[in-house]
Design a protein around this motif. Sequence first.
Motif: not given
Lengths: 429, 382
Positions: B132-144, B367-372
């Motif tokens: 979800t963190f990577l999804l937040d900062i724009g990377a869709m793939g890792p989420f899957l 979002v990066a800070i919140l996600g981290s």
Amino acid sequence: MSDEKRKPTPEEKAAAAAEARAKAESLRKLREQEAQASQEPQEEVSALEVKPVSEMTPEEKAAAKKAAAAEAIAKAKAAKEAKEAAEVETPVAEQQSEAVALPAKPVSEMTPEEKAAAKKAAAAEAIAKAKAAKEQAEASPPPAKPVSEMTPEEKAAAKKAAAAEALAKAKAAKEVKEAAENGADTADSAPDADAKAKAAAAAKAKAAAAAAAKAKAAREAGGDESGDDDAKAKAAAAAKAKAAAAAAAKAKASQATGDEAPAEEAPKAPSKNQPYLDKYVSRISEAFGQEVIEASYINELAKEVPTLTIQNERWHQIAQFLKDDEQLSFEYLSDLHGVDYEDRLEVYYHFYSYKNRQSLAVKVKTSREDSKVASVMDLWHGANWNERETFDLLGIHFPGHKDLRRILLPDDWVGYPLRKDYVQYDEEV
Amino acid sequence: MNHNILTTHVDTSSETGLRTEEMLLNVGPQHPSTHGVFRLVVKIDGETIKEAIPVMGYLHRGTEKLAENLTYTQIIPYTDRMDYVSAMTNNYVLCHAVETMMGLEIPERAQFLRLIAMELNRVASHLVWWGTFLLDIGAMGPFLYAFRDRETILDLFNELCGARMTFNYMRVGGVKWDAPPGWIDKAKEFVQYMKKELNNYHQLVTGNEIFISRLNGIGKFDTKTALDYSLSGVMLRSTGVKWDLRKDEPYCIYDRFEFDVPTATEGDCMARYHLRMAEIEQSLRILEQALEQFPSEGEVMGKVPRVIRPPAGETYVRIESPRGEIGCYIASQGKDKPWRLKFRRPSFTNLQILPKLLQGENLSNMVAILGSIDIVLGEVDC
């Protein structure tokens, strides 16, 4: 498992009357023995019991209990047999003795009779070991070792000690019939059939003597343990006295309370955190006077955390001191919350000092009607939301907080839900 | 909300001669990057955040109030719903508190099952965070990838206790279910698989230029601030404090296993990313040892009175959850229900620093800070 949960078998019922009679007899004997014991190994008793019973593991408790039970029964039997020498009664009584002794014993610990001797040797050695270790420990400042720090071997040994003694006594009382099956130590102490009445008392002394002897032998074989033979003999005697005391307590108390009886007797050892508590108390009272600390104790239920109750009016100053003082330096606030005790409200703080690696719990009381506890947000910023939450749910006010408003509930919520007298506000009602 | 944020300031005399205006931006409560129902009212000047005000309570269910009318065993399922991403540690902290009060001994096999469940859950939790963190900062793939692998853990849990998420697995005195036949082998298999897969994760993301530039130096704070804000877990370790309750105040049977406590000194989002990845590695290391030493037989429940009544008094215990230090306070009056139950929730406490970190930041870093920080709203609101 407590004794009351045992299903009474016909044999037990048959023996119950005899047991009752025997109890009086055994009590008398116990008093005599206690009087004896109180003279010689008194300091060992207290030394051995450094461990508070609250810290005893379930096995240890069970073992102590078992020892007591077995002893009582052995005595009961001996007394009974003295009165009525009828052969028929004996197997019944034996069955009963086993029936009583077994439930207390964990299944995994069930030992065949013939192993008793070996077990006892191990037990005596373990006692000696524990004693030696304790003597070493006493030389240095840290107080008694809590069970949680005991090695598995030590625990097992302590358990075995109690178990083996109980077994030996029960066995001795069981007289000649079983002697053939039994190990070496019964063979040399096999009582005469006519001496049934004396068997219990004699067996006890013999068991102790044998244990001491075996301890010696075991140590010589083991080689690497330190400690003198006297220590072992003393340890054995002390263990015996302990068991006797437990048995007396057991005999006096009802069966239902058998569990607690030994617990009340054991003197409590000071906690490993006691020195820290003393330090905090002395530092604070030096700076602010004695009266600011309303109470100070070691909270046994919370992993022995030193706990202080601080006077409400001086709390902020003391909080500052807790944080800034060199020797205290509690720079971390782990938790802050309130409790409603119906007659008062309390705020509970849990501090930690990364510098000294020590925890501290602090409680500050306030009234329910006009609840005020000074905010510590300026000292530990982490108190911010916790104080807001406490205000939100318990209605405790924190003067000095910069932004004290509800945090979890809506701003227009009526009442403080975690108060015990809270009733939800409903416009319709 | 009666707060001064509603008054904004219009500046017409800026150096550039442009007319700039402060504005209020409402983020959430229904916003994917808040990972639940968390609301942020942000006052921005251009793209710079002037002030951020968190608003929470949307998921407040009054767990602590409810618990006062429940027996201890009945409370356990409620803890599942606090930090639902890592419910095993929540189960444990409650049981541990009660066991500490009652001085109960936990059977060996149950200890192992608890530890294995908690560590698997830590891996699962960090996987959710990673995805979800990577999804937040724009990377869709890792989420899957992350959710695919997490699903394997959830399947393992499903076999162990019949639930994918809300486990209700632990009990005062042990665990409810023994591991089914073959379960340990499946877990071993997963650990080996995950160790390899972790390398793929790093290859996929960690060296990525955009990723690095979005995290390096963002959301930075030092040790003093971390301690002042009562931060714990990765948030604290990212500033160089080597502190892990599994190591420093060992509970369960953590003292029997070898593992490291990874720390970093940068205190920024990147450090926190690396620490969580390293923690997955360490968890797998613990799992490997625990699964190897798992006792072949034994009880999974200790001897516990039928009615659980901790002695009158209070206790506070804390353990290491994937998010930090989770604590449980119980005030007992010797009854079968707690007088007061309080959870120290790491998400709630860690989130406090968010307004400070956001101040002066670019909006896109929010979002990066919140996600981290890695929060779970079920735990924040409790």
